[in-house]
Enzyme design. Structure first.
Site, PDB file in Angstrom:
ATOM      1  N   HIS A   1      51.552  41.252  45.575  1.00  0.00           N
ATOM      2  CA  HIS A   1      50.889  40.176  44.822  1.00  0.00           C
ATOM      3  C   HIS A   1      51.440  38.854  45.314  1.00  0.00           C
ATOM      4  CE1 HIS A   1      49.301  37.822  41.489  1.00  0.00           C
ATOM      5  NE2 HIS A   1      48.519  38.840  41.235  1.00  0.00           N
TER       6      HIS A   1
ATOM      7  N   ASP B   1      45.560  46.375  39.907  1.00  0.00           N
ATOM      8  CA  ASP B   1      44.484  47.222  40.459  1.00  0.00           C
ATOM      9  C   ASP B   1      44.924  48.643  40.746  1.00  0.00           C
ATOM     10  OD1 ASP B   1      43.595  44.246  41.953  1.00  0.00           O
ATOM     11  OD2 ASP B   1      42.276  45.359  40.616  1.00  0.00           O
TER      12      ASP B   1
HETATM   13  C1  SDX Z   1      44.494  40.704  42.407  1.00  0.00           C
HETATM   14  O1  SDX Z   1      46.055  36.073  42.549  1.00  0.00           O
HETATM   15  C2  SDX Z   1      45.877  36.824  41.528  1.00  0.00           C
HETATM   16  O2  SDX Z   1      46.342  36.548  40.441  1.00  0.00           O
HETATM   17  C3  SDX Z   1      45.023  38.028  41.777  1.00  0.00           C
HETATM   18  C4  SDX Z   1      44.928  39.014  40.631  1.00  0.00           C
HETATM   19  C5  SDX Z   1      44.177  38.434  39.455  1.00  0.00           C
HETATM   20  O3  SDX Z   1      44.348  38.941  38.345  1.00  0.00           O
HETATM   21  O4  SDX Z   1      43.328  37.535  39.684  1.00  0.00           O
HETATM   22  O5  SDX Z   1      46.218  39.411  40.191  1.00  0.00           O
HETATM   23  C6  SDX Z   1      44.141  40.258  41.044  1.00  0.00           C
HETATM   24  O6  SDX Z   1      43.861  40.294  43.341  1.00  0.00           O
HETATM   25  C7  SDX Z   1      45.683  41.616  42.594  1.00  0.00           C
HETATM   26  C8  SDX Z   1      45.968  41.911  44.115  1.00  0.00           C
HETATM   27  C9  SDX Z   1      45.058  43.044  44.525  1.00  0.00           C
HETATM   28  N1  SDX Z   1      45.098  43.225  45.999  1.00  0.00           N
HETATM   29  C10 SDX Z   1      45.664  44.322  46.522  1.00  0.00           C
HETATM   30  O7  SDX Z   1      46.237  45.204  45.867  1.00  0.00           O
HETATM   31  C11 SDX Z   1      45.483  44.426  48.036  1.00  0.00           C
HETATM   32  C12 SDX Z   1      46.812  44.809  48.670  1.00  0.00           C
HETATM   33  N2  SDX Z   1      47.701  43.679  48.535  1.00  0.00           N
HETATM   34  C13 SDX Z   1      47.856  42.778  49.660  1.00  0.00           C
HETATM   35  O8  SDX Z   1      46.639  42.523  50.313  1.00  0.00           O
HETATM   36  C14 SDX Z   1      48.713  41.562  49.316  1.00  0.00           C
HETATM   37  O9  SDX Z   1      49.809  42.028  48.645  1.00  0.00           O
HETATM   38  C15 SDX Z   1      48.135  40.387  48.545  1.00  0.00           C
HETATM   39  C16 SDX Z   1      46.908  39.841  49.185  1.00  0.00           C
HETATM   40  C17 SDX Z   1      47.815  40.808  47.143  1.00  0.00           C
HETATM   41  C18 SDX Z   1      49.196  39.297  48.490  1.00  0.00           C
HETATM   42  O10 SDX Z   1      49.441  38.939  49.806  1.00  0.00           O
HETATM   43  P1  SDX Z   1      50.379  37.681  50.168  1.00  0.00           P
HETATM   44  O11 SDX Z   1      51.000  37.061  48.978  1.00  0.00           O
HETATM   45  O12 SDX Z   1      49.602  36.815  51.087  1.00  0.00           O
HETATM   46  O13 SDX Z   1      51.584  38.390  50.894  1.00  0.00           O
HETATM   47  P2  SDX Z   1      51.659  38.576  52.417  1.00  0.00           P
HETATM   48  O14 SDX Z   1      50.345  39.090  52.918  1.00  0.00           O
HETATM   49  O15 SDX Z   1      52.226  37.345  53.014  1.00  0.00           O
HETATM   50  O16 SDX Z   1      52.694  39.787  52.521  1.00  0.00           O
HETATM   51  C19 SDX Z   1      54.080  39.575  52.611  1.00  0.00           C
HETATM   52  C20 SDX Z   1      54.578  40.793  53.394  1.00  0.00           C
HETATM   53  C21 SDX Z   1      53.878  40.973  54.730  1.00  0.00           C
HETATM   54  O17 SDX Z   1      54.775  41.687  55.567  1.00  0.00           O
HETATM   55  P3  SDX Z   1      55.669  40.823  56.647  1.00  0.00           P
HETATM   56  O18 SDX Z   1      54.673  40.044  57.496  1.00  0.00           O
HETATM   57  O19 SDX Z   1      56.573  39.936  55.815  1.00  0.00           O
HETATM   58  O20 SDX Z   1      56.429  41.886  57.435  1.00  0.00           O
HETATM   59  O21 SDX Z   1      54.273  41.991  52.649  1.00  0.00           O
HETATM   60  C22 SDX Z   1      53.362  42.785  53.390  1.00  0.00           C
HETATM   61  C23 SDX Z   1      52.715  41.886  54.418  1.00  0.00           C
HETATM   62  O22 SDX Z   1      52.301  42.647  55.554  1.00  0.00           O
HETATM   63  N3  SDX Z   1      52.380  43.285  52.409  1.00  0.00           N
HETATM   64  C24 SDX Z   1      51.973  44.547  52.350  1.00  0.00           C
HETATM   65  C25 SDX Z   1      51.123  44.605  51.235  1.00  0.00           C
HETATM   66  N4  SDX Z   1      51.023  43.389  50.671  1.00  0.00           N
HETATM   67  C26 SDX Z   1      51.808  42.568  51.411  1.00  0.00           C
HETATM   68  N5  SDX Z   1      52.240  45.622  53.131  1.00  0.00           N
HETATM   69  C27 SDX Z   1      51.632  46.781  52.772  1.00  0.00           C
HETATM   70  N6  SDX Z   1      50.795  46.918  51.698  1.00  0.00           N
HETATM   71  C28 SDX Z   1      50.525  45.851  50.925  1.00  0.00           C
HETATM   72  N7  SDX Z   1      49.694  45.984  49.874  1.00  0.00           N
END
Ligand code: SDX
Length: 440
Positions: A317, A375
């Protein structure tokens, strides 16, 4: 802005931030919130220095002032108007929460009665909308139908399009909260070739929604009260969430003066993405793809291998670097629903629980602070209720309409509201002469 409306007092600035750039020192006022990080007001940065800030994804940017929802991602706190989400999920209900989000206070008995009456007065949609639905292929993704149907409400309800009229803003808010479940159930019925079921106003909000989803004209359908209560709790948990992608989309669309129905459609479009509201559908697809608890280690290996492009859907998140408080409540609700339906041995649940256990102990996820989010469990609950995965994000949109319209109303009531228009860091071609076709 009407001349009579007074400018709202900017938050008091007790101290300044100093920026030194190009041997120039510029001061910027800082404001403290009632909770959470303070802000540095950089609105004069460009005029004072000729520089923009640069913050793709708005990781460090507060886009607005708001009094609606507070999140502390490190502590796993979520509050609507100061009330903790787990308390509201247990002691309140979705319609009361929609009043709270819109008006800032919990309703008293009279206010609650009036709010429910107003919502029930708007649950039906114009009969012509049935023809809009018939224009879609039956196999359309219901979010495509919802985006179209929400925007089309502007074609029917001309008496609630004037965004500068408080009475029309309120009327559009009631229409949207009341009609979204009807549009959602119609999208589901249409996708399975079943007739639309009209709202039943003697039912409460969630009973009525499940009735429109699962009843048929042929026989009496009784909604299971345990499932209705679970659905109501899920809607409450999803109602608002500060300035997330879809809410920010609604605010940006509304900042141009677009009507609220069009703004909701914009929010639906943004919510559809798998990184946002579409994640609940993606979680179920992921659990099905894993297929068995024994396959989890291999799947985790792929997730850790960035080149796979595979993410652990339902984890991580932008704000929560702790357990999403909504996921905790959903985990309890999941066990209630599966118990009620005699599905406690649901195979996907076993995979989900084992996946969560592994992820919460694996250094890769721990160091990146990736915890289950809202989710991760919601899809398993919906699936147990007989709701197809393509409808999961639609249910998210039904709930989030309460938050979207409350945030839109707050923005429209802000005398400082102006059209949102970000700038950019331009990396394109510099000026060059046009080359005629014959010389290219
Ligand atoms: C919702 O914003 C809100 O409030 C949204 C929400 C709401 O109520 O409106 O809460 C609802 O959208 C919840 C989120 C649902 N999405 C998912 O579950 C999809 C999977 N999650 C990821 O896509 C991700 O975690 C995000 C998009 C939710 C957040 O991404 P960020 O904050 O941009 O974090 P990032 O992509 O910069 O990740 C940081 C690190 C990275 O690794 P490094 O480059 O540091 O090595 O964490 C890794 C990312 O690759 N990472 C994940 C991951 N999420 C982040 N690796 C594996 N699986 C994941 N799910």
């Amino acid at each position: 802005m009407a001349a009579t409306e007074k400018k709202s007092a900017a938050p008091a600035s007790k101290r300044n931030a100093t920026l030194s750039v190009d041997s120039k020192t510029v001061e910027f006022p800082m404001y403290d919130g009632t909770e959470g990080p303070s802000v540095i007001d950089i609105s004069k940065l460009y005029s004072d220095t000729g520089y923009f800030t640069f913050d793709p994804g708005f990781m460090s940017t507060a886009s607005c002032e708001s009094k609606i929802t507070f999140i502390d991602g490190d502590k796993g706190i979520l509050r609507y108007r100061g009330y903790d989400i787990d308390v509201l999920a247990e002691k309140s209900d979705f319609l009361e929460v929609s009043y709270l989000l819109l008006n800032g206070e919990l309703p008293n008995a009279q206010e609650s009665k009036e709010h429910i009456r107003k919502i029930k007065n708007h649950t039906m949609v114009h009969e012509q909308l049935h023809f809009l639905y018939r224009g879609f292929p039956r196999a359309s993704h219901p979010m495509a139908v919802m985006a179209g149907a929400a925007a089309s409400l502007a074609a029917f309800y001309h008496d609630s399009l004037d965004v500068n009229d408080p009475a029309q803003r309120e009327l559009s808010a009631y229409r949207l909260i009341a009609k979204m479940p009807t549009l959602a159930a119609m999208a589901f019925k249409y996708s399975i070739g079943m007739p639309f079921i009209y709202p039943q106003n003697e039912m409460n909000f969630s009973e009525n929604f499940l009735h429109m989803m699962f009843a048929t004209p042929c026989e009496k359908y009784t909604v299971n009260p345990v499932l209705a209560r679970a659905m109501d709790r899920i809607l409450t948990l999803h109602a608002d969430h500060e300035q997330n992608a879809s809410t920010s989309t609604v605010r940006l669309a509304g900042s141009s003066g677009a009507n609220p129905f069009a703004c909701m459609s914009a929010g639906i479009a943004s919510l559809w993405g798998p990184a946002h509201g579409g994640a609940n559908e993606a979680v179920i697809n992921m659990l099905r793809e894993i297929g068995d608890v024994s396959k989890i280690p291999d799947f985790i290996k792929k997730v850790k291998d960035k080149s796979s492009g595979i993410k652990l859907m339902g984890f991580g998140h932008r704000v929560y670097k702790n357990y999403d408080p909504r996921a905790k409540v959903l985990r309890q609700t999941l066990e209630e629903v599966l118990g009620e339906l005699g599905k406690i041995d649901e195979p996907l649940l076993k995979i989900a629980i084992e996946l969560e256990r592994i992820a919460l102990s694996d250094e890769y996820f721990v160091e990146r602070k990736l915890y289950p989010n809202v989710d991760f469990y919601s899809g398993i609950i919906y699936r147990a209720m007989g709701i197809p995965s393509k409808m999961f994000t639609v249910l998210f949109a039904v709930a989030r309409t309460a938050g979207w319209i409350a945030q839109w109303k707050e923005m429209m009531e802000d005398p400082k509201n102006k059209i949102g228009r970000p700038r950019q860091l331009y990396l394109g071609a510099q000026q060059r002469s046009f080359i005629p076709l014959e010389k290219r």
